[in-house]
Enzyme design. Structure first.
Site, PDB file in Angstrom:
ATOM      1  N   GLU A 221      79.920 105.282  14.472  1.00 45.03           N
ATOM      2  CA  GLU A 221      81.056 106.167  14.227  1.00 45.03           C
ATOM      3  C   GLU A 221      81.378 106.946  15.491  1.00 45.03           C
ATOM      4  OE1 GLU A 221      79.244 107.311   9.802  1.00 45.03           O
ATOM      5  OE2 GLU A 221      79.679 108.873  11.291  1.00 45.03           O
ATOM      6  N   LYS A 223      81.617 110.019  17.686  1.00 46.73           N
ATOM      7  CA  LYS A 223      80.987 111.343  17.727  1.00 46.73           C
ATOM      8  C   LYS A 223      82.042 112.304  18.256  1.00 46.73           C
ATOM      9  CE  LYS A 223      76.870 113.883  19.057  1.00 46.73           C
ATOM     10  NZ  LYS A 223      77.592 115.160  19.060  1.00 46.73           N
ATOM     11  N   ARG A 228      80.730 120.804  13.223  1.00 44.72           N
ATOM     12  CA  ARG A 228      80.284 120.168  11.985  1.00 44.72           C
ATOM     13  C   ARG A 228      80.484 121.121  10.813  1.00 44.72           C
ATOM     14  NH1 ARG A 228      74.484 117.069  11.647  1.00 44.72           N
ATOM     15  NH2 ARG A 228      74.614 116.305   9.495  1.00 44.72           N
ATOM     16  N   ARG A 243      77.539 124.401  10.472  1.00 48.72           N
ATOM     17  CA  ARG A 243      76.244 123.759  10.665  1.00 48.72           C
ATOM     18  C   ARG A 243      75.103 124.745  10.444  1.00 48.72           C
ATOM     19  NH1 ARG A 243      74.233 120.054  15.783  1.00 48.72           N
ATOM     20  NH2 ARG A 243      72.015 120.237  15.373  1.00 48.72           N
ATOM     21  N   GLU A 273      83.598 116.702  10.639  1.00 49.12           N
ATOM     22  CA  GLU A 273      83.828 117.479  11.851  1.00 49.12           C
ATOM     23  C   GLU A 273      85.251 118.033  11.832  1.00 49.12           C
ATOM     24  OE1 GLU A 273      82.145 117.809  15.123  1.00 49.12           O
ATOM     25  OE2 GLU A 273      80.260 117.130  14.244  1.00 49.12           O
ATOM     26  N   PHE A 313      82.422 112.097   7.425  1.00 44.65           N
ATOM     27  CA  PHE A 313      81.471 111.006   7.670  1.00 44.65           C
ATOM     28  C   PHE A 313      80.367 110.872   6.628  1.00 44.65           C
ATOM     29  CE2 PHE A 313      80.075 114.562  10.455  1.00 44.65           C
ATOM     30  CZ  PHE A 313      78.841 114.829   9.895  1.00 44.65           C
ATOM     31  N   ARG A 385      65.225 115.700  11.614  1.00 39.24           N
ATOM     32  CA  ARG A 385      65.672 114.933  12.778  1.00 39.24           C
ATOM     33  C   ARG A 385      64.781 113.697  12.892  1.00 39.24           C
ATOM     34  NH1 ARG A 385      68.606 116.694  16.974  1.00 39.24           N
ATOM     35  NH2 ARG A 385      68.084 118.880  16.572  1.00 39.24           N
ATOM     36  N   LYS A 391      72.421 109.573  18.283  1.00 31.42           N
ATOM     37  CA  LYS A 391      73.648 109.907  19.013  1.00 31.42           C
ATOM     38  C   LYS A 391      73.610 109.206  20.361  1.00 31.42           C
ATOM     39  CE  LYS A 391      71.560 114.444  19.791  1.00 31.42           C
ATOM     40  NZ  LYS A 391      71.720 115.892  19.733  1.00 31.42           N
TER      41      LYS A 391
END
Length: 438
Positions: A221, A223, A228, A243, A273, A313, A385, A391
């Protein structure tokens, strides 16, 4: 029973600061929690990590360094008979400081601070000041605190982490774990208008790395160079969170109107986003975007100056069902039901590194950061994470050295704060910039 004195928490913080070993820290936290009464657990947990309110709260202490310095400088004016403050008393006073408002509130805050510091010993005053500024410097982060909670209550660490992801309130998680164990933790589920902690991504060097790690195929996708956001809609009501789990609904009414216009009327939580765009349709600098998110007055005037676009997303909740354990591919299918195509992030599914690289070129040429690579069968792991998301950004590396440092001021007084970075020219180091905290 006798309430736990704040000094005990201050001594715990010093013990935590004195060791770098993770197991020793979690053991110290666990042993301390076992000594507390139920209504002391949440305050103790929050204060130890330098917080007064959970992440989902918008409340702040709003106490500056100069104010605190004045209070500390007047610290000699103590009472004749010092009262030993408890954890609950400190916590209650800090909450009162945060809620003080209106005429005379600044002086009232100072008076509350003075009363607290007048009753503290030097060690307590040091830890209290760290708590007020949220800079504990004891090597205990949220993850370590969760381990301590799990160890104390003999519960599955994964279940403790999930409970925090659902609530954003580590104090509440600790209370539930101590009081009701795994049963209580399992009862903590996502609620509308309570933001979930966002899933985080690791970094990959290339599309090929992501495709290989994901078994030969991945979703890629754009970025976007935006902010966010997590969008909750229940009936006609829409709330939007940043976020950092802050409610930003009032600052971005144009995004609210977009979502209210979706034909799908079932309740949902979706993620995307918000991107600020200029007259040419290209993304504006992040600083301009932040002007939108921090604006509370004349908001619609700012909407005209800095319009936003929405790119979605993920879908986290739909029609009464939490989706975080569903695979990414299914969540995307549900997202397509919820939102019109024009609001979906640009993406492809491919096994070709070349196709992914071409998409990355398109993204950067359009002014965006690069790509996100996602494993098709991956669940959504709030607050985590891992390697299910990568990313990918074009990067250039540069070898630099620290050539100078500045002494900090205010609350960073006594610490080296700003670091000057230099590169070797062949005969001397040339300073090219600074780096700060973070």
């Amino acid at each position: 029973m006798t309430e736990t004195p704040f000094k005990a928490l201050a001594l715990l913080c010093k013990d935590l600061e004195a060791t770098t070993k993770r197991k020793e820290k979690t053991a110290l936290i666990g042993a301390f929690l076992k000594k507390l009464e139920r209504d002391e657990i949440k305050p103790a947990i929050l204060l130890t990590i330098g917080a007064v309110f959970p992440e989902t709260s918008d409340k702040t202490l709003d106490v500056g360094w100069r104010t605190l310095k004045r209070v500390i400088d007047r610290g000699g004016q103590t009472t004749l008979f010092r009262h030993q403050l408890t954890i609950k008393e400190i916590y209650k006073t800090l909450q009162e400081i945060a809620t003080a408002s209106g005429e005379g509130s600044r002086r009232h805050k100072e008076q509350l601070l003075e009363r607290m510091f007048a009753q503290t010993e030097p060690l307590e005053a040091e830890i209290l000041a760290r708590i007020i500024f949220g800079e504990m410097r004891i090597g205990v982060n949220e993850g370590m605190m969760l381990e301590g909670i799990a160890e104390t209550t003999e519960t599955d660490p994964a279940l403790v982490r999930r409970a925090l992801m659902m609530t954003g309130d580590i104090g509440r998680v600790a209370e539930e774990a101590v009081q009701n164990g795994e049963t209580g933790l399992r009862s903590l589920e996502a609620s509308m208008f309570v933001p979930l902690k966002p899933m985080l991504a690791n970094t990959a060097e290339s599309p090929e790395e992501a495709i290989n790690d994901y078994g030969g195929e991945a979703a890629f996708e754009y970025k976007y160079d935006g902010a966010r956001i997590q969008i909750h809609r229940q009936g006609a009501e829409v709330r939007i969170f940043s976020r950092r789990l802050t409610d930003v609904t009032e600052s971005i009414p144009d995004i609210v109107e977009m979502v209210q216009g979706f034909p799908e009327k079932k309740d949902f939580i979706i993620e995307g986003e918000a991107v600020a765009v200029g007259e040419n349709g290209r993304p504006l600098p992040f600083q301009d975007l932040m002007r939108r998110f921090t604006r509370v007055n004349d908001v619609w005037e700012m909407v005209k100056q800095i319009p936003l676009r929405l790119y979605l997303f993920d879908a986290l909740y739909y029609d009464g069902e939490l989706l975080i354990d569903e695979p990414y591919s299914q969540r995307w299918s549900i997202l397509e039901k919820i939102a019109p195509q024009e609001y979906l992030s640009k993406r492809i599914i491919t096994s070709s590194p070349t196709e992914a690289a071409e998409l990355m070129d398109q993204a950067t040429e359009a002014g965006h950061e690069g790509l996100m690579a996602k494993r098709l069968d991956s669940p959504y792991s709030p607050g985590s994470r891992g390697k299910n998301w990568y990313k990918l950004k074009p990067v250039e590396t540069l070898d630099v050295v620290v050539v100078a440092a500045d002494w900090g001021s205010g609350r960073r007084r006594g610490w080296l704060s700003n670091y000057h970075l230099g590169v070797w020219s062949g005969s001397e180091y040339l300073v090219i910039g600074k780096t700060f905290k973070g």
